[in-house]
Design a protein around this motif. Structure first.
Motif, PDB file in Angstrom:
ATOM      1  N   LYS A 116       0.802  -1.218   0.000  1.00 29.12           N
ATOM      2  CA  LYS A 116       0.000   0.000   0.000  1.00 29.12           C
ATOM      3  C   LYS A 116       0.838   1.274   0.000  1.00 29.12           C
ATOM      4  CE  LYS A 116      -2.240   0.770   3.808  1.00 29.12           C
ATOM      5  NZ  LYS A 116      -3.129   0.547   4.988  1.00 29.12           N
ATOM      6  N   ARG A 167      -1.761  -2.048  -6.588  1.00 28.07           N
ATOM      7  CA  ARG A 167      -1.386  -1.619  -5.233  1.00 28.07           C
ATOM      8  C   ARG A 167      -2.426  -2.149  -4.253  1.00 28.07           C
ATOM      9  NH1 ARG A 167      -1.910   4.638  -3.237  1.00 28.07           N
ATOM     10  NH2 ARG A 167      -0.948   4.414  -1.172  1.00 28.07           N
ATOM     11  N   ALA A 169      -4.013  -3.297  -0.434  1.00 28.03           N
ATOM     12  CA  ALA A 169      -4.142  -2.691   0.891  1.00 28.03           C
ATOM     13  C   ALA A 169      -3.432  -3.544   1.939  1.00 28.03           C
ATOM     14  CB  ALA A 169      -5.618  -2.524   1.240  1.00 28.03           C
ATOM     15  N   ALA A 188      -9.222  -1.558  -2.670  1.00 28.65           N
ATOM     16  CA  ALA A 188      -8.361  -1.312  -3.835  1.00 28.65           C
ATOM     17  C   ALA A 188      -8.977  -0.228  -4.709  1.00 28.65           C
ATOM     18  CB  ALA A 188      -8.179  -2.591  -4.641  1.00 28.65           C
TER      19      ALA A 188
END
Length: 751
Positions: A116, A167, A169, A188
């Protein structure tokens, strides 16, 4: 929370419906599959062992690089040493490489999954980009952060890589991460969900097909077929790799025990009959527990306008073919029909795999084309400019469909071409034709100059635009297609189309033969036709009359066969045919009566001639039962296909009546009055100006203007377009005016 990794079977089978047939392969299927595999190998679709090893090494090296990158990012952001050591990123593959159907030199679709604290903009497209740019193994590095699915393109030791970023979490990415779990989508962002979708869909496809090896061979064949027939390109509005994979996977579900040869045949049989926009789905659409939007035309108005829905099987389910337009769907539907006909011919050994995959003669298929030329100052600028223009080309098709209310159909060529005499240049082509089956009016015109200007204006809004990036759009006729688009720079010979006159002569001969005086009557018809010939224009504009099979004579312009004369000749032919039929019926009846008399007058000894061997009767009975069983199975299959292709109540898009009720809106008034005001709307638009984009005049101007004066039926006229450079208010010349006369209707579809 549910997991997309668990495949749900319904009554023991995969898919949203039961299979059409559980039949296994016959001996013919085995032989045909062996022929198919040999054909694919000869076509060079399999990579060498050396290249396979090279790809694995590149992927391993890339995985090491992103692990180093995420540790550098963690350290730069002030995390302690222990956290830096635990920081991790991981590389996944998807697309053709993950499916196992990639060929030599193909791109590898890859996904980098990061924690993240590693952002997409600052860390992935900046820090990782800089790391790659400094490596000697990396070349042609091209980031596309503004794409629908942001991607970084480059070559690593000569292997093409498309790298996405997701990316998650999570503070730390575990090495054994399972991206098929729905839980990884929690919190997300939208771009991450799209990036993860490729891997999740690819893995789900492999879980949802009954036989992976048969699926792979069939998909290799369909990918080759689609590329050669010019319908493999998601960016051009056709279907991309994932779309073809989903369609093939659905056929594998419907025929779980079939070999690839039968699967290819059934692919065309099923999708020729498919009632779009009923969606193709490998599994039921699940709402999920994360609240992410899924494809559902009953709730989402935008989903109702999708032409050819092919739904991804992983949550959140999306339409993977939203780029398809009515024009590109028409092209693909025609190709499905052609494929079905050839597969039918292959069953009786009248065609082969080479025939099925013959390249589509794009530059012989239409009389009119749009040519879109782009240029830049250097190779790097051209690569960026080309990527942007390609991503916008499909909007030109949509705009033309919109502004002509679907009356003008477009066929974009999926590839680009380069004129070697011009540095840093490439061009695209689009075939144009009036919608078939719609009556036209004399002198009817379509004015799409404003449409093209709008398209160019949108393209000119490129945020990374540089001086020298230009775009030009102009019309060319078939005979003026540049030679550099043809293999070897040589225009292929175009066979002469048979004329109506010859058809009449042949029909007259066939009918007259039944009357016993074929040569005499055929000569009369042929003489009448030759006196007033029907002509067909060749690619060079010469009038051509085909005299006999394999021969033609080029003659000057002549008077055409009038409508009354054509009707008179047709009446003559029809009369001959009717008389011939009556004569044959009389002769048949007479012969039948004579046979009955002969049989009744035979002696008991002579009647043995008409006795039938009981063994022969048994043999005929067996043959008859086999034929009946075969016909019955084909009828059952046809009914099953009809049921599948028409949709089911569980399908959210198959409820067409419900959708009609939901779409309670009126068409714009100008659309309702389109037929009435067609001629009125065809007037020329005034010359346009664009303050934000400088007009550029090219050397094609004079030639294009002359083209307006020498219009033929069903031809376009255009002057050159301009290129976006610096701001300037230079008046533009007329662009494109489409003139379609009523003679097109009589001439029929162009070659």
């Amino acid at each position: 929370m549910g997991s997309s990794g668990v495949v749900k079977k319904t009554n023991g089978y995969l898919g949203v419906t039961e299979p059409i047939s559980f039949s296994g392969p016959s001996e013919v299927d085995v032989l045909k599959t062996q022929e198919l595999e040999k054909f694919l190998a000869d076509a060079g679709l399999y990579e060498s062992q050396e290249e396979a090893v090279s790809r694995e090494e590149v992927l391993g090296r890339l995985d090491q690089i992103v692990k180093i990158w995420v540790k550098n990012v963690s350290k730069a952001k002030g995390f302690n040493e222990q956290f830096v050591q635990e920081a991790n990123a991981k590389i996944f593959t998807f697309g053709s490489y993950r499916l196992g159907v990639h060929g030599p030199g193909a791109d590898i679709d890859t996904l980098c999954v990061g924690p993240k604290h590693a952002t997409r903009e600052e860390d992935f497209f900046a820090e990782l980009h800089n790391m790659l740019a400094e490596m000697p193994e990396v070349s042609e590095l091209h980031p596309v952060p503004d794409a629908h699915v942001p991607v970084m393109k480059f070559k690593f030791n000569g292997v093409s890589i498309d790298l996405l970023y997701a990316r998650l979490a999570l503070w730390v990415i575990p090495e054994d991460l399972d991206i098929s779990l729905d839980s990884i989508l929690q919190n997300a962002d939208e771009q991450t969900v799209r990036s993860l979708n490729g891997c999740r869909v690819t893995d789900q496809i492999l879980r949802l097909v009954p036989n992976i090896q048969s699926f792979r061979t069939t998909l290799r064949c369909m990918r080759l077929w689609a590329k050669r027939r010019g319908v493999y390109s998601n960016v051009a509005g056709f279907l991309g790799g994932i779309n073809w994979a989903l369609l093939v996977a659905r056929i594998c579900q419907l025929y779980p025990n079939a070999l690839p040869s039968m699967l290819v045949s059934r692919f065309f049989r099923v999708f020729t009959q498919w009632r779009w926009p009923n969606p193709v789905m490998l599994c039921s659409i699940e709402e999920g527990q994360l609240g992410l939007p899924v494809w559902d035309p009953r709730r989402n108005p935008r989903d109702r306008h999708h032409q050819m829905p092919i739904i991804t099987p992983a949550y959140p389910c999306m339409n993977s073919s939203y780029n398809v337009s009515s024009s590109t769907l028409r092209v693909m539907t025609e190709e499905f029909k052609r494929g079905h006909e050839i597969c039918e011919a292959m069953e009786i050994n009248k065609a082969d795999w080479k025939t099925l995959c013959e390249p589509y003669p794009f530059f012989e298929a239409y009389k009119n084309y749009l040519e879109i030329d782009i240029a830049a100052e250097n190779e790097d600028d051209l690569r960026k400019w080309k990527g942007w223009v390609e991503s916008r080309l499909r909007t030109l098709t949509l705009k033309i469909e919109r502004d002509t209310f679907g009356m003008l159909q477009c066929h974009p060529h999926p590839g680009d071409f380069s004129d070697k005499t011009k540095p840093f240049h490439c061009c695209y082509f689009m075939g144009l034709q009036r919608k078939q089956g719609v009556p036209s009016h004399e002198g009817e015109q379509f004015d799409i100059r404003a449409t093209v200007e709008e398209f160019k204006h949108n393209v000119g809004m490129y945020t990374l635009w540089k001086l020298g990036m230009e775009i030009q759009v102009h019309h060319i006729k078939r005979r003026n297609v540049p030679l550099f688009v043809f293999p070897g720079g040589v225009r292929p010979f175009r066979p002469v189309v048979k004329t109506k006159g010859q058809s009449l002569a042949q029909a007259g001969k066939a009918c007259a033969t039944a009357l016993g005086n074929g040569d005499k009557v055929a000569g009369v018809v042929a003489e009448s036709v030759n006196r007033k010939p029907l002509v067909t224009d060749a690619s060079d504009g010469t009038q051509v009359l085909e005299v006999s099979e394999g021969h033609s004579s080029h003659v000057p312009t002549v008077s055409t066969f009038s409508d009354k004369e054509a009707e008179h000749s047709m009446e003559l032919v029809n009369g001959l045919a009717e008389s011939g039929t009556r004569a044959l019926d009389v002769a048949s009846e007479s012969k039948k009566r004579k046979l009955e008399v002969d049989q009744s007058e035979c002696s008991p000894v002579d009647s043995k001639r008409f006795a039938v061997d009981p063994k022969e009767v048994d043999h005929l009975a067996v043959k008859s039962s086999e034929i009946v069983a075969n016909v019955s199975s084909k009828e059952d299959e046809a009914l099953a296909i009809k049921k599948v292709t028409s949709g089911s109540p569980d399908n959210p898009a198959s409820l067409t009546e419900e959708l009609d009720e939901l779409e309670d809106y009126k068409l714009p008034e100008h659309t309702q009055n389109f037929e009435a005001g067609l001629n009125k709307n065809s007037v020329e638009c005034s010359t346009l100006k664009e303050p934000a984009i400088q007009a550029g005049i090219t050397h094609n101007d004079d030639k294009s203007i002359r083209g307006i004066e020498e219009l033929e039926p069903m031809e376009l006229s255009a002057s050159s377009s301009s290129a976006p450079t610096s701001a300037s208010n230079v008046q533009r010349k007329p662009l494109i005016r489409i003139s379609l006369s009523s003679s097109v209707k009589a001439a029929g579809k162009t070659a």
